[in-house]
Write a protein that holds these residues in place. Structure first.
Motif, short mmCIF file in Angstrom:
data_model
loop_
_atom_site.label_atom_id
_atom_site.label_comp_id
_atom_site.label_asym_id
_atom_site.label_seq_id
_atom_site.Cartn_x
_atom_site.Cartn_y
_atom_site.Cartn_z
N ILE A 281 5.86 2.48 -35.08
CA ILE A 281 5.89 3.70 -34.27
C ILE A 281 5.25 3.43 -32.91
CG2 ILE A 281 5.92 5.27 -36.26
CD1 ILE A 281 2.88 5.70 -35.70
N PRO A 282 5.54 4.28 -31.93
CA PRO A 282 5.01 4.05 -30.58
C PRO A 282 3.53 4.43 -30.47
CG PRO A 282 6.58 5.87 -30.57
CD PRO A 282 6.54 5.37 -31.95
N ASP A 283 2.70 3.66 -31.13
CA ASP A 283 1.26 3.86 -31.01
C ASP A 283 0.62 2.48 -31.03
OD1 ASP A 283 -1.38 4.57 -31.10
OD2 ASP A 283 -1.36 4.97 -33.26
N PHE A 284 -0.14 2.21 -30.01
CA PHE A 284 -0.76 0.88 -29.97
C PHE A 284 -2.27 0.97 -29.92
CE2 PHE A 284 0.27 2.42 -25.78
CZ PHE A 284 -0.92 2.31 -25.12
N GLU A 285 -2.80 2.20 -29.96
CA GLU A 285 -4.25 2.36 -29.75
C GLU A 285 -4.99 2.09 -31.04
OE1 GLU A 285 -3.49 6.23 -28.29
OE2 GLU A 285 -4.26 5.70 -26.33
N GLU B 75 -3.93 9.12 -18.15
CA GLU B 75 -2.49 9.22 -18.03
C GLU B 75 -1.85 8.28 -19.04
OE1 GLU B 75 0.75 8.50 -14.56
OE2 GLU B 75 -1.35 8.65 -13.95
N ARG B 76 -0.76 8.70 -19.69
CA ARG B 76 -0.16 7.88 -20.76
C ARG B 76 1.19 7.34 -20.34
NH1 ARG B 76 -3.33 7.75 -25.69
NH2 ARG B 76 -5.10 8.98 -24.97
N ALA B 77 1.45 6.12 -20.73
CA ALA B 77 2.77 5.56 -20.44
C ALA B 77 3.78 6.17 -21.41
CB ALA B 77 2.74 4.06 -20.63
N PRO B 78 4.95 6.48 -20.93
CA PRO B 78 5.96 6.98 -21.87
C PRO B 78 6.48 5.83 -22.75
CG PRO B 78 6.90 6.78 -19.68
CD PRO B 78 5.47 6.36 -19.56
N LEU B 79 6.45 6.04 -24.08
CA LEU B 79 6.90 4.98 -24.98
C LEU B 79 8.18 5.45 -25.67
CD1 LEU B 79 3.55 3.95 -26.67
CD2 LEU B 79 4.71 2.86 -24.76
N ALA B 80 9.15 4.56 -25.78
CA ALA B 80 10.41 4.89 -26.44
C ALA B 80 10.18 5.03 -27.94
CB ALA B 80 11.43 3.78 -26.18
N ALA B 81 11.06 5.76 -28.58
CA ALA B 81 10.90 5.99 -30.02
C ALA B 81 10.96 4.67 -30.78
CB ALA B 81 11.99 6.93 -30.51
N ARG B 82 11.70 3.71 -30.23
CA ARG B 82 11.84 2.45 -30.97
C ARG B 82 10.77 1.44 -30.56
NH1 ARG B 82 17.16 -0.30 -28.16
NH2 ARG B 82 16.19 -0.64 -26.15
N TRP B 83 9.78 1.89 -29.81
CA TRP B 83 8.70 1.00 -29.39
C TRP B 83 7.99 0.45 -30.62
CZ3 TRP B 83 3.52 -0.15 -28.76
CH2 TRP B 83 3.18 -0.89 -27.60
N ARG B 84 7.67 -0.84 -30.63
CA ARG B 84 7.10 -1.44 -31.84
C ARG B 84 5.58 -1.45 -31.77
NH1 ARG B 84 10.68 -5.80 -30.83
NH2 ARG B 84 8.80 -7.06 -30.53
N ILE C 214 0.83 -1.20 0.00
CA ILE C 214 0.00 0.00 0.00
C ILE C 214 0.86 1.25 0.00
CG2 ILE C 214 -1.64 1.33 1.39
CD1 ILE C 214 -2.77 -1.37 2.33
N PHE C 215 2.02 1.18 0.63
CA PHE C 215 2.87 2.37 0.76
C PHE C 215 3.91 2.48 -0.34
CE2 PHE C 215 1.43 0.79 4.88
CZ PHE C 215 0.61 1.85 5.26
N HIS C 216 3.92 1.46 -1.26
CA HIS C 216 4.89 1.55 -2.38
C HIS C 216 4.37 2.49 -3.46
CE1 HIS C 216 7.36 -2.40 -1.77
NE2 HIS C 216 7.37 -1.59 -0.72
N LYS C 217 5.31 2.92 -4.32
CA LYS C 217 4.94 3.75 -5.46
C LYS C 217 4.12 2.92 -6.45
CE LYS C 217 7.00 6.95 -8.75
NZ LYS C 217 7.22 6.41 -10.08
N LYS C 218 3.04 3.53 -7.01
CA LYS C 218 2.14 2.78 -7.89
C LYS C 218 2.80 2.49 -9.25
CE LYS C 218 -1.58 5.32 -7.57
NZ LYS C 218 -2.91 5.85 -7.91
N VAL C 219 2.64 1.26 -9.72
CA VAL C 219 3.17 0.91 -11.04
C VAL C 219 2.11 1.19 -12.10
CG1 VAL C 219 4.07 -0.95 -12.47
CG2 VAL C 219 4.70 -0.81 -10.07
N THR C 220 0.89 0.86 -11.80
CA THR C 220 -0.17 1.08 -12.79
C THR C 220 -0.44 2.57 -12.93
OG1 THR C 220 -1.71 0.76 -11.00
CG2 THR C 220 -1.36 -1.09 -12.46
N ILE C 221 -0.88 2.92 -14.14
CA ILE C 221 -1.23 4.33 -14.36
C ILE C 221 -2.69 4.41 -14.76
CG2 ILE C 221 1.09 5.15 -14.91
CD1 ILE C 221 0.29 4.85 -17.88
N GLU C 222 -3.25 5.59 -14.66
CA GLU C 222 -4.68 5.78 -14.94
C GLU C 222 -4.89 5.99 -16.43
OE1 GLU C 222 -7.40 6.09 -12.59
OE2 GLU C 222 -5.95 5.06 -11.32
N TYR C 223 -4.61 4.95 -17.20
CA TYR C 223 -4.83 5.04 -18.64
C TYR C 223 -6.33 5.08 -18.89
CZ TYR C 223 -4.72 3.80 -23.56
OH TYR C 223 -4.89 3.79 -24.92
N PRO C 224 -6.90 5.86 -19.77
CA PRO C 224 -6.23 6.72 -20.76
C PRO C 224 -5.94 8.14 -20.31
CG PRO C 224 -8.56 6.62 -21.22
CD PRO C 224 -8.34 5.80 -19.99
#
Lengths: 171, 897
Positions: free
Chosen positions: A108-112, A27-36, A15-25
C-alpha cells in the motif's frame, strides 16, 4: 572560465523554477494506489482472512523476509497461524503481491515505517492484517476454488456443476 | 543393445524397455501420468505421445504413446516434433478442464506431478470456459485426505491399491466423465499401504493427513536421508523438518530395499519426535531441584561412574554408534543387550547363520523377484509390512513371468499381462500361527504351533536333502504340506524362505536354515527392531545375564541406553533388576516406565535429531542422517553424551567430539564382523568441489524472518560437523552420492517423481549404487545342517502356551505417538482357539484372565477360528501392556470378573 559562468547562470535561473521538493511532513507527496509501500494482509468481503497460507509469497521473496505457518479451522479453511514479515529486510519489490493467488498480501502507499530499533520492524499478523479488502474489492478465493472450506458448498461456485451422483450411469 | 534415434540423434538403450522408460532413462523430459515404473504401462492418459517414423525417409510419421511402444533397433522417434508437442499440450488441456483452481490450498502444490507436467507441456492459459465437474469427498481415515475434484482419472490409485498392494476397499465408481475413485462407503482405508496413494497420485486427490496438521511445502522443509525406525527392514525415508518440528516422511528410493513404497506405520509414525512426552531436560532425581545443566550432569555422572561396578544395557532401537559408545564406556564384558534371553538366543542364531556365509540372505528386491516363497512362522503382514508387499509382488510377477516366457509380451505391458495371467499366481506357502491377508494369495497355508511349523520345515528339508533326519511321527498334514512345498521349491529358480523372531522359536530358524541350505535358496529373517541385528552382531549377553550380574554386586551403576526395559522384560524381572542397581542412568527420548526408575535421566536425540547407522534384517548397514538440530541444546545424540562421560574417565581425549565415522571405525576394528561398515556413507569431511550438500532446497523461504520475532539479527547457520550435509540453501546442487540424497528434485520435476533423474535407469538402482553396505555375503562355506527336530506340540490340559500377536498399528513403541496410528490400534484382548473356548465355556467378548509373570491380565476374549489348540495369544507391545514371558505355559481362568 566560460563554463564556470554558464554553470552559475544555470543555478541562478533555477531560483525562478517551480520547486520540486516539498515540505515533508507538513506537505505530503501524492502516492499512486499501486505505489509499493508497507505490506498489509487484507480480508474477504465476508470479513474472513484472505490469506490461505499457501507459502507462495514466502517462496517469491528474494530476501526471504516472510515466514508463516498455515493452519485450518474446523471447516477446512486455511489461514496463517502466524505471519511474520521482517521489514528490516524487505526491499518492497512487490513479488509477494504478484505471487499471491488470493489478493491477500498487498503493498500500500505508505512508507512511514521509521523505527529507532530494528527489532520493531518485525511485523506479526496482528500488525499486518487490516479490516479492508484493499485494492481488489469483491474477490473471495474460495468462491472460485473447488474446495469446500465453509464459504461455498461443493458445486455452488460460479463455474461449477452440481456434484456428480456417482451411483448414476446417465450422461 | 538396440540403437534408437531420438530427434535424429542415436542413443543406445536397453532391450525390453518401452520408449518412455528409455527416454526418461536417457535424461530426456517426456510428460506422463498413468505410467509408473513399479506398475508398468496401460496407455490410459495419452500424455506421453511421441512421433515414430518408419525410416529415415519418412517425414510424416505417426503419433504413438511412448509408454506402449517397445524399443527396437533403428527405431526413429521425435519428442520435439511439432505435432507431438501439440498433441501433448492438448491432452494436458483436456485433463485440466475440470481441475479446480485449488493449488494455493492443495497440499500437493510444490511437489505436484500435474503442475510439473502442465508446465512441461506448455499449457499455461485455460481456454475452457464452461462449468467444472465437482465431486463430494469421502472420509478415508485418519491418515489420508480425499479431495476428489482434483482427479485427472489416471487410474494410478486403484492400480496401486488393488493390483499392486492387494487392497480391496478402494475402487473406481460411475462411468464416462464421472469416474470416481473412492470407497463404496466412507470409512477408513483398510490397506496398510494406503499412505503411498499420496505419492502415487500425480495430483492432490490423496494427500498426507498428518502433514495437513502442520502443513509445509516441500521447498520449505529441511530434509535429510533417514532410515525408518519402526521395523527391522530399514526402509529408506526422507524426513522433513520445519520450525523445529518433524513435518513429514516420504519415501526415499532404494532399489534394493523399499523401492518406491513404504508402509503406513513408517510413513506416518514420525510424530513421536514432536511429542509432548519428550524428555527435554537432564534430571538428577532425589534432590530438591531435579532439573540440571549439561555440565553439572556430567560432573554428577562422573561420580556415579567411577568407583562403581558399571554395566551398560544396549538397545535394539539405538544406533550402532550409540551402542558402541556405551560399550566403550562400560567395557565389553559389562555390556549387555537389553533384550530377554530367549530372544537374544534366537537372534544369536540368526547372526551365526548369516555370519557363517553358508546361505544368501535376499534383499527386498530379491524377494520381489523370487519365484517361490515359503514363510515359516513369521507374521510378516504385521512385523515387516513392506516385506509382505514384496512377497505379493513375487507371487504376482512369477505368474506374469511364466506367461511372458510363453507369449512374447513385454514385461511392462501391464494390462495385457493381467488379461493373460488372470487368477494364476506364483507359489507362496504361508505357514504361520495365525492367518493373515497373505493367505489370499498363498498357494497353500497352514496354521500350527511354532514347534509344528519347525517340524514342517524339517520335513521339507528332509525331502530336499534325504541325508537330513526324518521328522518322527510327522502326521499326514505335515507330510502332505511338505511334499507340496518341497516340490514347488525344487522347481523354483530363486526360492526364498522367510522366517523371524516373532514366535520366539529358534527351532524355526534352524528349520528354515536347513531348507534354504538344502535348496541353496535365499533365507530372509525378520527381527523385532530397527537395529536388532546390529545389536545382536555385537554378540553381547542378554538382559538376563545383566540381571544375574547385579545380583552378585551391591554397588552397581547401570547405564540404560534408549531402551524401555518394561516393553521387553516382564515387569517383575525388570523391577528386581532396578532394585538391585545402586545408580540408574537412563538415556532416552521419551518418558516411559524405565525413565521413571532413573536416578539420572539424560535427554537423547531421536533418529531425526541424530546421525546413526542401523543394520537391517539383511545385515545391510544404512546411515540415517540428522534432519535437524533441536533448539533445545541439551537434547543430544546418545553417543555424544556417552563420549562426554567417557572423557571424564580418560585423559587421552583432547576435548574433540568424535564423529560417527570415528565410532564406526573403532567398532570395525574391534569387531571383525562389522568389517566395511565405515564405508556406509561418505565421511564427515566429504565435499564436492569444496561444497557441502544442502539440506534445504534452493527455494527455502523465510531465512530472515523465522527467528526474527526473537532477535532481528539472523543467527549464524547451524554447523554440522558430523556429516557433509549442511543446514543452509548453499552448497553443491548436482547429484549427491546416493547415501546422502536429502531430497529428490530436478529442474522441472518438483514432485517425488524426480527420482527418475537420480536413477541409473528408470526403476533401477540409484546413480552410484543403492545406499547401504551388506555386511555378510554368501561365501563358499558349506552349510552345517541342524539336525535337531523338535518334539511335536501337544496341547496340555488347563495350560496354554503364551504367544505374542503383533499388530502393525499398535505394537510399535514409537509409532503410536501418531494420533492416527493410535486410533487404528486394537485394544487388548486374549485369543483362544474355537475348541479351547468351547471347552472352557467362554464366548467372544467374555472377560478371560491369564496368569503369568506374577500378575493376572484380564481382557475380553477374541476367538480365533484357525488358531491351533493349546495356544493363547495376547497382543504384544500395545501401549500400557506389560512384556510377558512369551513361549511359557500359563493358566487361564474364565471366571466373570
Amino acid at each position: 572560465m566560460i563554463s564556470h559562468l554558464r554553470t552559475m547562470w544555470l543555478v541562478f535561473i533555477h531560483i525562478f523554477h517551480k520547486k520540486v521538493t516539498i515540505e515533508y511532513p507538513e506537505e505530503r507527496a501524492p502516492l499512486a494506489a499501486r505505489w509499493r509501500g508497507r505490506i498489509v494482509l487484507t480480508k474477504d468481503p465476508d470479513g474472513g482472512e484472505r490469506c490461505v497460507g499457501c507459502y507462495l509469497c514466502a517462496a517469491a521473496c528474494p530476501v526471504d523476509c516472510i515466514a508463516l505457518q498455515a493452519t485450518e479451522d474446523e471447516d477446512g479453511r486455511r489461514y496463517p497461524a502466524f505471519f511474520r514479515i521482517n521489514f528490516s529486510r524487505c526491499i518492497f519489490c512487490g513479488y509477494c503481491e504478484e505471487a499471491c493467488p488470493t489478493y491477500a498480501i498487498q503493498l500500500i502507499p505508505d512508507f512511514e515505517m521509521g523505527e529507532y530499533k530494528r527489532q520493531d520492524l518485525v511485523y506479526e499478523k496482528e500488525d499486518l492484517l487490516i479490516d479492508s479488502q484493499g485494492k481488489y474489492p469483491g474477490y473471495n478465493f474460495y468462491n472460485v476454488a473447488g474446495m469446500d472450506a465453509g464459504v461455498k458448498a461443493k458445486g455452488k461456485g460460479s463455474n461449477e456443476e452440481e456434484p456428480v451422483d456417482i451411483k448414476s450411469l446417465l450422461p | 543393445m538396440p540403437t534408437i534415434y531420438i530427434d535424429n540423434k542415436p542413443f543406445d538403450v536397453k532391450t525390453g524397455k518401452n520408449l518412455l522408460e528409455a527416454c526418461l532413462s536417457l535424461g530426456l523430459d517426456l510428460p506422463y501420468f498413468c505410467w509408473h515404473p513399479a506398475m508398468g504401462s496401460i496407455g490410459a492418459c495419452r500424455q506421453c505421445a511421441v512421433k515414430v517414423f518408419k525410416d529415415e525417409e519418412d517425414t510424416r510419421g505417426r503419433i504413438v504413446m511412448s509408454c506402449m511402444e517397445g524399443v527396437k533397433d533403428g527405431l526413429r522417434v521425435s519428442i520435439n516434433d511439432e505435432t507431438a508437442k501439440a498433441f501433448r499440450s492438448q491432452v494436458v488441456e483436456w485433463l485440466m478442464t475440470n481441475h479446480p483452481h485449488d493449488c494455493p490450498v492443495c497440499d500437493e502444490g510444490g511437489s505436484c506431478h500435474l503442475q510439473d507436467m502442465t508446465v512441461m507441456t506448455g499449457h499455461n492459459y485455460r481456454r475452457y470456459e464452461f462449468k467444472k465437474r465437482t465431486y463430494t469427498n469421502q472420509y478415508l481415515g485418519p491418515l489420508i485426505n480425499h479431495e476428489m475434484n482434483r482427479c485427472i482419472q489416471c487410474y494410478r490409485c486403484v492400480r496401486f491399491y488393488k493390483d499392486y498392494a492387494g487392497g480391496k476397499d478402494l475402487n473406481v465408481f460411475s462411468a464416462h466423465n464421472h469416474v470416481y475413485f473412492g470407497r463404496e462407503k466412507e470409512g477408513i482405508l483398510q490397506s496398510p499401504y494406503s499412505g503411498n496413494l499420496a505419492e502415487v497420485c500425480p495430483t492432490g486427490v490423496f494427500t498426507d493427513k498428518t502433514l495437513k496438521e502442520h502443513y509445509t511445502r516441500k521447498w520449505d522443509l529441511t530434509n535429510a536421508p533417514s532410515v525408518c525406525q519402526h521395523c527391522s527392514l530399514g526402509c529408506n525415508v526422507i524426513a522433513g523438518e520445519r520450525y523445529g518440528q518433524l513435518r513429514n516422511i516420504v519415501n526415499r528410493y532404494n532399489g534394493e530395499v523399499n523401492g518406491y513404497f513404504l508402509c503406513d506405520k513408517g510413513r506416518f509414525g514420525y510424530e513421536f519426535v514432536n511429542s509432548e512426552n519428550r524428555i527435554t531436560q537432564p534430571l538428577i532425581r532425589n534432590q530438591t531441584i531435579e532439573a540440571t545443566t549439561h555440565d553439572k550432569l556430567i560432573q554428577h555422572v562422573g561420580k556415579l561412574v567411577s568407583g562403581h561396578t558399571l554395566i551398560g544395557i544396549g538397545s535394539p532401537r539405538a544406533s550402532l554408534e550409540s551402542n558402541y559408545a556405551l560399550l566403550e564406556l562400560v567395557g565389553k564384558e559389562n555390556f549387555y543387550q537389553g533384550i530377554p534371553d530367549d530372544l537374544a538366543y534366537v537372534e544369536q542364531k540368526i547372526v551365526d547363520v548369516l555370519q557363517s556365509g553358508a546361505i544368501h540372505t535376499p534383499s527386498l528386491k530379491e524377494i520381489e523377484q523370487a519365484d517361490a516363497v515359503l514363510i515359516l512362522g513369521e507374521d510378516i503382514w504385521n512385523t515387516a509390512s513392506v516385506m509382505a508387499l514384496a512377497v505379493r509382488q513375487s507371487v504376482m510377477k512369477t505368474a506374469a513371468n511364466h506367461t511372458t516366457e510363453q507369449i512374447p509380451l513385454p514385461s511392462w505391458h501391464d494390462m495385457a499381462i493381467k488379461e493373460l495371467v488372470q487368477e494364476t499366481k506364483g507359489f507362496l506357502a504361508n505357514m504361520t500361527v495365525l492367518p493373515s491377508q497373505l493367505d489370499e494369495i498363498a498357494a497353500t497355508s497352514m496354521r500350527a504351533a511354532p514347534d509344528d511349523l519347525a517340524r514342517l520345515g524339517f520335513a521339507i528339508a528332509h525331502i530336499l536333502n534325504p541325508s537330513l533326519p526324518e521328522v518322527p511321527d510327522a502326521g499326514e498334514m505335515i507330510n502332505t504340506q511338505a511334499t507340496i512345498i518341497s516340490k514347488a521349491l525344487q522347481q523354483a529358480k530363486h526360492p526364498v524362505i522367510i522366517t523371524g523372531t516373532s514366535c520366539w522359536s529358534n527351532a524355526l530358524i534352524r528349520a528354515a536354515f536347513d531348507i534354504a541350505a538344502a535348496l541353496n535358496g535365499g533365507l530372509a529373517f525378520v527381527l523385532p527392531e530397527c537395529n536388532s541385528l546390529g545389536l545382536a552382531m555385537m554378540r553381547a549377553p542378554s538382559f538376563d545375564k545383566a540381571a544375574a550380574h547385579v545380583q552378585q554386586t551391591t554397588n552397581t551403576t547401570a547405564i540404560i541406553l534408549e531402551n524401555d526395559l518394561y516393553r521387553c522384560i516382564p515387569a517383575i524381572e525388570a523391577d528386581a533388576f532396578f532394585s538391585r542397581c545402586k545408580n540408574i542412568i537412563v538415556l532416552d527420548t521419551l518418558h516411559n516406565r524405565t525413565t521413571e526408575r532413573a536416578h539420572v535421566l539424560i535427554p537423547a536425540a531421536t533418529f531425526a535429531e541424530a546421525d546413526g547407522t542401523f543394520v537391517n534384517n539383511e545385515a545391510r548397514a544404512q546411515r540415517s542422517s540428522q534432519v535437524f538440530m533441536p533448539a533445545n541444546k541439551v537434547i543430544r545424540e546418545s553417543f555424544k553424551w556417552l563420549s562426554d562421560i567417557k572423557a571424564l574417565q580418560t585423559t587421552a581425549g583432547n576435548g574433540h567430539e568424535r564423529h560417527p565415522d570415528d565410532l564406526l571405525l573403532a567398532l570395525e576394528n574391534r569387531f571383525p564382523q562389522f568389517a566395511g561398515i565405515n564405508k556406509v556413507a561418505p565421511p564427515h569431511n566429504f565435499r564436492i568441489h569444496g561444497a557441502r550438500i544442502p539440506r534445504e532446497s534452493h527455494r527455502y523461504s523465510g531465512r530472515t524472518a523465522i527467528t526474527a520475532n526473537m532477535a532481528v539479527s539472523e543467527p549464524k547457520p547451524l554447523q554440522d560437523d558430523d556429516s557433509s550435509l549442511s543446514y543452509t540453501m548453499e552448497g553443491y546442487r548436482g547429484l549427491p552420492p546416493a547415501p546422502l540424497i536429502p531430497f529428490f528434485w530436478s529442474p522441472g520435476w518438483n514432485s517425488g517423481q524426480s527420482v527418475n533423474k537420480y536413477q541409473q535407469e528408470v526403476g533401477g538402482m540409484l546413480k552410484g549404487g543403492d545406499p547401504g553396505i551388506r555386511l555378510f555375503e554368501q561365501t563358499t562355506t558349506l552349510p552345517t545342517f541342524y539336525r535337531d527336530v523338535p518334539e511335536a506340540f501337544v496341547p496340555r490340559p488347563d495350560r496354554w502356551m503364551l504367544l505374542p500377536q503383533y499388530h502393525l498399528f499398535g505394537s510399535g513403541e514409537l509409532s503410536v505417538y501418531t494420533a492416527g496410528i493410535a486410533s487404528l490400534s486394537s485394544g487388548p484382548y486374549i485369543s483362544l482357539s474355537k475348541q479351547d473356548a468351547e471347552r472352557s465355556h467362554v464366548k467372544d467378548g467374555d472377560m478371560v484372565s491369564v496368569k503369568t509373570d506374577g500378575k493376572t491380565y484380564t481382557f475380553p476374549l477374541s476367538i480365533q477360528e484357525s488358531l491351533p489348540d493349546g495356544i493363547v495369544l495376547l497382543p504384544a507391545g500395545l501401549r500400557g501392556m506389560d512384556a510377558l514371558s512369551w513361549g511359557s505355559w500359563v493358566n487361564i481362568s474364565t471366571e466373570i470378573v
